[in-house]
Design a protein around this motif. Structure first.
Motif, PDB file in Angstrom:
ATOM      1  N   ASP A  33      19.872   1.957  -3.504  1.00  0.00           N
ATOM      2  CA  ASP A  33      18.775   2.113  -2.096  1.00  0.00           C
ATOM      3  C   ASP A  33      17.689   2.704  -3.409  1.00  0.00           C
ATOM      4  OD1 ASP A  33      16.831   2.322   0.107  1.00  0.00           O
ATOM      5  OD2 ASP A  33      17.431   4.146   0.401  1.00  0.00           O
ATOM      6  N   GLN A  34      16.227   2.686  -3.056  1.00  0.00           N
ATOM      7  CA  GLN A  34      14.778   2.559  -4.042  1.00  0.00           C
ATOM      8  C   GLN A  34      14.223   3.855  -3.106  1.00  0.00           C
ATOM      9  OE1 GLN A  34      13.215  -0.679  -6.334  1.00  0.00           O
ATOM     10  NE2 GLN A  34      15.188  -1.278  -7.097  1.00  0.00           N
ATOM     11  N   GLY A  35      14.020   3.514  -2.298  1.00  0.00           N
ATOM     12  CA  GLY A  35      13.661   4.690  -1.203  1.00  0.00           C
ATOM     13  C   GLY A  35      12.121   4.086  -0.952  1.00  0.00           C
ATOM     14  N   LEU A  36      11.105   4.515  -1.314  1.00  0.00           N
ATOM     15  CA  LEU A  36      10.085   3.573  -0.265  1.00  0.00           C
ATOM     16  C   LEU A  36       8.599   3.781  -1.553  1.00  0.00           C
ATOM     17  CD1 LEU A  36       9.419   5.174   3.245  1.00  0.00           C
ATOM     18  CD2 LEU A  36      10.343   4.009   2.552  1.00  0.00           C
ATOM     19  N   ARG A  37       8.366   2.783  -1.808  1.00  0.00           N
ATOM     20  CA  ARG A  37       7.282   2.937  -3.041  1.00  0.00           C
ATOM     21  C   ARG A  37       6.269   2.297  -2.177  1.00  0.00           C
ATOM     22  NH1 ARG A  37       9.673   0.369  -8.367  1.00  0.00           N
ATOM     23  NH2 ARG A  37      11.838   1.797  -8.816  1.00  0.00           N
ATOM     24  N   THR A  38       5.707   1.966  -1.398  1.00  0.00           N
ATOM     25  CA  THR A  38       4.254   1.814  -1.065  1.00  0.00           C
ATOM     26  C   THR A  38       4.031   2.205   0.461  1.00  0.00           C
ATOM     27  OG1 THR A  38       5.111  -0.158   0.381  1.00  0.00           O
ATOM     28  CG2 THR A  38       4.760  -0.433  -1.997  1.00  0.00           C
ATOM     29  N   THR A  39       2.452   2.443   0.202  1.00  0.00           N
ATOM     30  CA  THR A  39       2.392   3.107   2.006  1.00  0.00           C
ATOM     31  C   THR A  39       3.170   2.253   2.901  1.00  0.00           C
ATOM     32  OG1 THR A  39      -0.058   1.964   1.452  1.00  0.00           O
ATOM     33  CG2 THR A  39       0.489   4.313   1.116  1.00  0.00           C
ATOM     34  N   ASP A  40       2.982   0.481   2.362  1.00  0.00           N
ATOM     35  CA  ASP A  40       3.066   0.147   3.735  1.00  0.00           C
ATOM     36  C   ASP A  40       4.888  -0.408   3.757  1.00  0.00           C
ATOM     37  OD1 ASP A  40       0.327  -1.298   3.978  1.00  0.00           O
ATOM     38  OD2 ASP A  40       0.609  -3.186   2.514  1.00  0.00           O
ATOM     39  N   GLU A  41       5.623   0.422   3.001  1.00  0.00           N
ATOM     40  CA  GLU A  41       7.193   0.195   3.220  1.00  0.00           C
ATOM     41  C   GLU A  41       6.884   1.571   4.141  1.00  0.00           C
ATOM     42  OE1 GLU A  41       8.988   0.593  -0.482  1.00  0.00           O
ATOM     43  OE2 GLU A  41       8.624  -1.720  -0.667  1.00  0.00           O
TER      44      GLU A  41
END
Length: 85
Positions: free
Chosen positions: A1-9
């Motif tokens: 799992d890479q986590g959240l990278r963008t505001t949309d995510e």
């Protein structure tokens, strides 16, 4: 799992928690909380308050303008502790 990278995510991840009527306000508060945590803003404020003791002369005044409840709450606690010591 890479986590959240963008505001949309992030929006997608919290989408089902977002109230429909106040979506913009809710998201603004979430992004504000993330910014405060990522930038360590409350830690910086705490350090400033502790350092101000060494800078102020006896009877001196420190003025802080706070726009957030979290800031104001921390200020209240820290200043209360300073008065007792």
């Amino acid at each position: 799992d890479q986590g959240l990278r963008t505001t949309d995510e992030l929006k997608s991840a919290i989408g089902h928690f977002t109230p429909e009527r106040k979506r913009a306000q809710f998201l603004a508060q979430v992004f504000q909380a993330v910014r405060i945590e990522v930038n360590g803003e409350l830690d910086v404020l705490e350090k400033l308050l502790k350092q101000s003791i060494d800078i102020l002369k006896p009877g001196g005044r420190l003025v802080v303008i706070s726009f957030l409840y979290s800031d104001a709450h921390m200020l209240y606690i820290e200043l209360s502790c300073m008065r007792k010591s």
